[in-house]
Design a protein around this motif. Structure first.
Motif, mmCIF file in Angstrom:
data_model
loop_
_atom_site.group_PDB
_atom_site.id
_atom_site.type_symbol
_atom_site.label_atom_id
_atom_site.label_comp_id
_atom_site.label_asym_id
_atom_site.label_seq_id
_atom_site.Cartn_x
_atom_site.Cartn_y
_atom_site.Cartn_z
ATOM 1 N N PHE A 488 7.491 -24.127 -23.085
ATOM 2 C CA PHE A 488 7.046 -22.740 -22.910
ATOM 3 C C PHE A 488 5.763 -22.484 -23.701
ATOM 4 C CE2 PHE A 488 6.949 -18.250 -23.894
ATOM 5 C CZ PHE A 488 7.274 -17.632 -22.693
ATOM 6 N N ASN A 489 5.729 -22.962 -24.929
ATOM 7 C CA ASN A 489 4.541 -22.765 -25.751
ATOM 8 C C ASN A 489 3.343 -23.501 -25.188
ATOM 9 O OD1 ASN A 489 6.002 -21.185 -27.550
ATOM 10 N ND2 ASN A 489 6.574 -22.946 -28.844
ATOM 11 N N TRP A 490 3.579 -24.709 -24.680
ATOM 12 C CA TRP A 490 2.482 -25.458 -24.089
ATOM 13 C C TRP A 490 1.949 -24.757 -22.833
ATOM 14 C CZ3 TRP A 490 -0.952 -28.824 -25.385
ATOM 15 C CH2 TRP A 490 -0.725 -29.695 -26.464
ATOM 16 N N LEU A 491 2.812 -24.114 -22.063
ATOM 17 C CA LEU A 491 2.347 -23.380 -20.878
ATOM 18 C C LEU A 491 1.508 -22.163 -21.275
ATOM 19 C CD1 LEU A 491 5.507 -23.525 -18.604
ATOM 20 C CD2 LEU A 491 3.362 -24.749 -18.293
ATOM 21 N N VAL A 492 1.904 -21.506 -22.357
ATOM 22 C CA VAL A 492 1.104 -20.380 -22.852
ATOM 23 C C VAL A 492 -0.273 -20.866 -23.276
ATOM 24 C CG1 VAL A 492 0.930 -18.632 -24.649
ATOM 25 C CG2 VAL A 492 3.122 -19.035 -23.520
ATOM 26 N N VAL A 493 -0.284 -22.013 -24.032
ATOM 27 C CA VAL A 493 -1.572 -22.576 -24.464
ATOM 28 C C VAL A 493 -2.397 -22.998 -23.265
ATOM 29 C CG1 VAL A 493 -2.631 -24.485 -25.724
ATOM 30 C CG2 VAL A 493 -0.662 -23.304 -26.696
ATOM 31 N N PHE A 494 -1.718 -23.560 -22.267
ATOM 32 C CA PHE A 494 -2.428 -24.002 -21.069
ATOM 33 C C PHE A 494 -3.064 -22.816 -20.324
ATOM 34 C CE2 PHE A 494 -2.297 -24.843 -16.462
ATOM 35 C CZ PHE A 494 -3.137 -25.930 -16.390
ATOM 36 N N SER A 495 -2.329 -21.689 -20.228
ATOM 37 C CA SER A 495 -2.878 -20.514 -19.530
ATOM 38 C C SER A 495 -4.096 -19.971 -20.268
ATOM 39 C CB SER A 495 -1.811 -19.435 -19.396
ATOM 40 O OG SER A 495 -1.376 -19.000 -20.673
ATOM 41 N N LEU A 496 -4.051 -19.908 -21.603
ATOM 42 C CA LEU A 496 -5.211 -19.432 -22.355
ATOM 43 C C LEU A 496 -6.386 -20.395 -22.224
ATOM 44 C CD1 LEU A 496 -3.454 -18.139 -25.612
ATOM 45 C CD2 LEU A 496 -4.410 -16.784 -23.738
ATOM 46 N N THR A 497 -6.085 -21.693 -22.192
ATOM 47 C CA THR A 497 -7.166 -22.679 -22.020
ATOM 48 C C THR A 497 -7.834 -22.499 -20.667
ATOM 49 O OG1 THR A 497 -5.939 -24.235 -23.417
ATOM 50 C CG2 THR A 497 -7.685 -25.140 -22.046
ATOM 51 N N MET A 498 -7.060 -22.241 -19.615
ATOM 52 C CA MET A 498 -7.630 -22.026 -18.295
ATOM 53 C C MET A 498 -8.473 -20.737 -18.243
ATOM 54 S SD MET A 498 -6.890 -24.556 -16.310
ATOM 55 C CE MET A 498 -7.234 -25.526 -17.794
ATOM 56 N N VAL A 499 -8.060 -19.739 -19.051
ATOM 57 C CA VAL A 499 -8.867 -18.504 -19.115
ATOM 58 C C VAL A 499 -10.236 -18.807 -19.697
ATOM 59 C CG1 VAL A 499 -9.074 -16.269 -20.263
ATOM 60 C CG2 VAL A 499 -6.906 -16.937 -19.250
ATOM 61 N N VAL A 500 -10.267 -19.585 -20.755
ATOM 62 C CA VAL A 500 -11.540 -19.937 -21.394
ATOM 63 C C VAL A 500 -12.397 -20.764 -20.455
ATOM 64 C CG1 VAL A 500 -12.582 -21.181 -23.314
ATOM 65 C CG2 VAL A 500 -10.550 -19.795 -23.691
ATOM 66 N N ILE A 501 -11.772 -21.772 -19.818
ATOM 67 C CA ILE A 501 -12.533 -22.632 -18.912
ATOM 68 C C ILE A 501 -13.076 -21.831 -17.719
ATOM 69 C CG2 ILE A 501 -12.304 -24.579 -17.317
ATOM 70 C CD1 ILE A 501 -10.348 -25.833 -19.279
ATOM 71 N N GLY A 502 -12.214 -20.952 -17.175
ATOM 72 C CA GLY A 502 -12.649 -20.181 -15.997
ATOM 73 C C GLY A 502 -13.772 -19.209 -16.304
ATOM 74 N N ARG A 503 -13.785 -18.656 -17.539
ATOM 75 C CA ARG A 503 -14.830 -17.680 -17.856
ATOM 76 C C ARG A 503 -16.094 -18.341 -18.381
ATOM 77 N NH1 ARG A 503 -13.983 -12.179 -21.162
ATOM 78 N NH2 ARG A 503 -13.136 -11.675 -19.113
ATOM 79 N N PHE A 504 -15.965 -19.273 -19.317
ATOM 80 C CA PHE A 504 -17.156 -19.738 -20.023
ATOM 81 C C PHE A 504 -17.676 -21.078 -19.542
ATOM 82 C CE2 PHE A 504 -14.811 -17.035 -23.018
ATOM 83 C CZ PHE A 504 -15.766 -16.061 -23.257
ATOM 84 N N ILE A 505 -16.856 -21.902 -18.953
ATOM 85 C CA ILE A 505 -17.321 -23.229 -18.559
ATOM 86 C C ILE A 505 -17.524 -23.296 -17.056
ATOM 87 C CG2 ILE A 505 -16.747 -25.693 -18.561
ATOM 88 C CD1 ILE A 505 -15.203 -25.250 -21.119
ATOM 89 N N PHE A 521 2.507 -13.172 -17.243
ATOM 90 C CA PHE A 521 3.862 -13.406 -16.765
ATOM 91 C C PHE A 521 4.725 -14.056 -17.863
ATOM 92 C CE2 PHE A 521 6.906 -16.374 -14.908
ATOM 93 C CZ PHE A 521 7.684 -15.517 -14.145
ATOM 94 N N LEU A 522 4.161 -15.075 -18.524
ATOM 95 C CA LEU A 522 4.934 -15.784 -19.555
ATOM 96 C C LEU A 522 5.227 -14.910 -20.758
ATOM 97 C CD1 LEU A 522 3.140 -19.283 -19.463
ATOM 98 C CD2 LEU A 522 5.417 -18.739 -18.604
ATOM 99 N N GLU A 523 4.290 -14.052 -21.126
ATOM 100 C CA GLU A 523 4.450 -13.281 -22.352
ATOM 101 C C GLU A 523 5.146 -11.940 -22.158
ATOM 102 O OE1 GLU A 523 3.895 -13.950 -25.521
ATOM 103 O OE2 GLU A 523 3.378 -16.016 -25.011
ATOM 104 N N THR A 524 5.167 -11.462 -20.954
ATOM 105 C CA THR A 524 5.751 -10.122 -20.742
ATOM 106 C C THR A 524 6.991 -10.170 -19.863
ATOM 107 O OG1 THR A 524 4.255 -9.724 -18.865
ATOM 108 C CG2 THR A 524 3.534 -8.994 -21.056
#
Length: 608
Positions: A488-505, A521-524
């Motif tokens: 679960f924690n790795w999926l949360v980290v993965f979603s935040l990583t995809m946010v960074v990649i999608g916006r800045f890279i 979805f994961l956090e709420t």
């Protein structure tokens, strides 16, 4: 003139050395021209002990030895008879007593052996004088030990009896009979422990008419009627029956009295003795010479040192216990065979590489024990008393097997402990996976279990299997409990990583939006509407887990091992792609602007 003087000096020195050597030789020979005790009674006159004087005389002999022993009741003329056989006077030879007490104590030997030729070989004959039976102040057990020792040591046993054969004389042969049954009745072609002594019945009597001595011996050895079933008579009859074993080695001979005045025998010369006695004595000498054979022990002759060692072994066996027994002698002769059998058993067991299972060790023990027992059955001495030697062999084999069992347990514990520690370390490593994978944990769990089952062998395997199953069950439960939380924690980290990649890279709005949806979805939603239990048992979560397992671990790719290199490579590619993409966009925006202005500023072609 110098050389002749030197030569004379050398010759004189050599002559002096030769004279000294001859003098020493004559002195040594003179020292041995007397009787020595080789066995003496102890203080209680019940057991025997070695005498150093006589043993030193025997140890000098380097040729094969034959032994002539004279036994019989005390005051029966044994010492005088030996002096007659050796052509010695009483003053020089064995001591002859004329009192009621016995003169010879223990067993004495004439220090100078008589060299004879036996079948073309030189043999040194030793003459033994034994203490008489039934003398005052000693026990019957002591007489038994004297008789037994003479019977074992002798090549020729002269049984000196006055007048006739008594029942006690036959009973005393029970030990010789037991020896015959135990050692002489071997299968042809095999070595006996020691060859039987030839028995010479020497009967001294004043009357020579009537029955011959051989007839007297034959009649004395006939069975005695036992109508009432007397136990003692049965035993004596058994001795008579068993004497048939020694029948081929038995000879009877008569010898008249040398003179009426027996107390003056030592002072009389041959001319003064009875002529018939002198004639029969000379015939006896020839008979004794014809019956002499070298002493054979376990298939070989003995020299002086070997004979002394043999004497010590026999004496120790006869002194063992209160009563001298044939069984003790059997144990002595079987001692070397037991050592060889035990060596065979040990060599077979040394082939087994420890640790092994209890069944395999027991199987190896059974095969080695069978081989050792077959060797013992083939080579052991004794028919009736060998059972004790067999029990001794069995006990020694058990001791060696117990030591192998302890060594096997130690090696098994050592090996299983190493495999257990290895698996425990492996399980701890799987608990600390950077990218948790149930498939990887199960694969490592299975390999560890299989390795332990194959390599942990021996008696310690059962206890370590129990410990192993508990450790593996505990590790699996801990991994499963932590697995869902980590995932679960790795999926949360993965979603935040995809946010960074999608916006800045990548700057892909759709990717960034999908990552935000996943994160929210994961956090709420999961925290508001799903409990931890319902989350982990939800079909959607199972689909997520299946997808994660397919990505993280497979037989081809272990993402946990290559996660960092892959992330570094992807980051490098993303940066590189971003830089190349930015440069391309700059080129596409600058070149058209430059070309347009160039054209508008001049309508004619450019010239150099």
């Amino acid at each position: 003139m110098g050389w002749p003087r030197c030569a004379l000096a050398i010759c004189a020195a050599a002559a002096m050395v030769a004279m000294l050597a001859a003098a020493v030789g004559e002195s040594d020979a003179g020292e041995l021209e007397r009787a020595f005790p080789i066995v003496e009674p102890d203080y209680g006159h019940t057991k025997l002990r070695l005498s150093k004087q006589g043993l030193e005389a025997i140890q000098r002999i380097n040729t094969p030895i034959a032994v002539v022993s004279v036994i019989g009741p005390y005051r029966s003329g044994k010492s005088f008879l030996l002096n007659q056989l050796l052509s010695l006077s009483c003053n020089k030879g064995f001591g002859v007593g004329h009192m009621r007490e016995t003169k010879t104590k223990g067993i004495w030997i004439w220090g100078t052996p008589v060299d004879v030729d036996v079948d073309g070989s030189k043999v040194s004959v030793l003459y033994l004088d034994t203490e008489g039976f039934e003398s005052i102040g000693k026990s019957n057990v002591y007489d038994d030990r004297i008789f037994a020792l003479a019977a074992v040591l002798s090549s020729l046993l002269v049984y000196n009896l006055p007048e006739t054969i008594r029942e006690a004389d036959i009973s005393r042969l029970s030990f010789a009979v037991e020896l015959a049954e135990e050692f002489y009745g071997r299968v042809k072609g095999q070595d006996v422990a020691f060859e039987p002594a030839k028995l010479l019945w020497l009967i001294q009597r004043d009357f020579l008419e009537g029955k011959s001595v051989q007839q007297m011996v034959d009649e004395a050895l006939q069975r005695v009627p036992n109508i009432n079933g007397d136990k003692y008579i049965d035993e004596v009859n058994q001795i008579r029956d068993s004497l048939a074993i020694m029948g081929d080695n038995s000879t009877a001979f008569s010898l008249p009295q040398p003179h009426l005045q027996r107390t003056k025998l030592c002072d009389l010369k041959d001319q003064e003795l009875e002529p018939l006695y002198v004639q029969r004595r000379d015939e006896l000498k020839k008979l004794v010479a014809s019956m002499i054979k070298p002493k054979i022990v376990q298939g070989r002759t003995l020299n002086g040192k070997e004979f002394v060692s043999f004497l010590g072994q026999i004496l120790e066996a006869l002194n063992k216990g209160e009563i001298p027994s044939t069984g003790s002698l059997v144990e002595v002769f079987n001692k070397g065979i037991l050592e060889r059998c035990l060596k065979v058993y040990t060599e077979r067991m040394e082939i087994v590489v420890l640790p092994v299972s209890v069944d395999k060790l027991q199987l190896a023990h059974g095969l080695a024990e069978d081989e050792a027992r077959k060797l013992f059955d083939k080579q052991h001495f004794g028919k009736h008393y060998a059972a004790q030697s067999f029990l001794n062999l069995d006990e020694e084999i058990k001791k060696v097997f117990r030591s192998y069992g302890l060594a096997n347990e130690y090696q098994s514990s050592k090996l299983c402990e190493a495999k257990f520690s290895e698996c425990e370390e492996k399980m701890d490593h799987l608990q600390a996976l950077k990218l948790p994978s149930m498939a990887k944990f199960n694969a490592g769990f299975l390999r560890c279990n299989q390795s332990f089952e194959m390599e942990c062998v021996g008696p310690a395997k059962g206890s370590y299997e129990h410990r192993m199953s508990k450790m593996l069950a505990r590790s699996r439960a801990l991994f499963i409990r932590e697995y869902n939380n980590k995932l679960f924690n790795w999926l949360v980290v993965f979603s935040l990583t995809m946010v960074v990649i999608g916006r800045f890279i990548v700057k892909l709005l759709l990717l960034e939006a999908a990552a935000w949806v996943m994160f929210i979805f994961l956090e709420t939603y999961t925290r508001l509407f799903w409990s931890s239990e319902s989350l982990y048992y939800n079909p959607v979560w199972h689909a997520i887990v299946s997808s994660w397992e397919a990505i993280v671990y497979s037989p081809v790719l272990d993402l946990d091992r290559w996660a960092i290199p892959i992330v570094v490579m992807l980051s490098f590619l993303a940066v590189y792609w971003h830089c190349i993409g930015a440069r391309g966009r700059i080129g596409r925006s600058v070149l058209p602007l430059y070309n347009g202005s160039f054209r508008s500023s001049s309508g004619r072609p450019r010239t150099d």
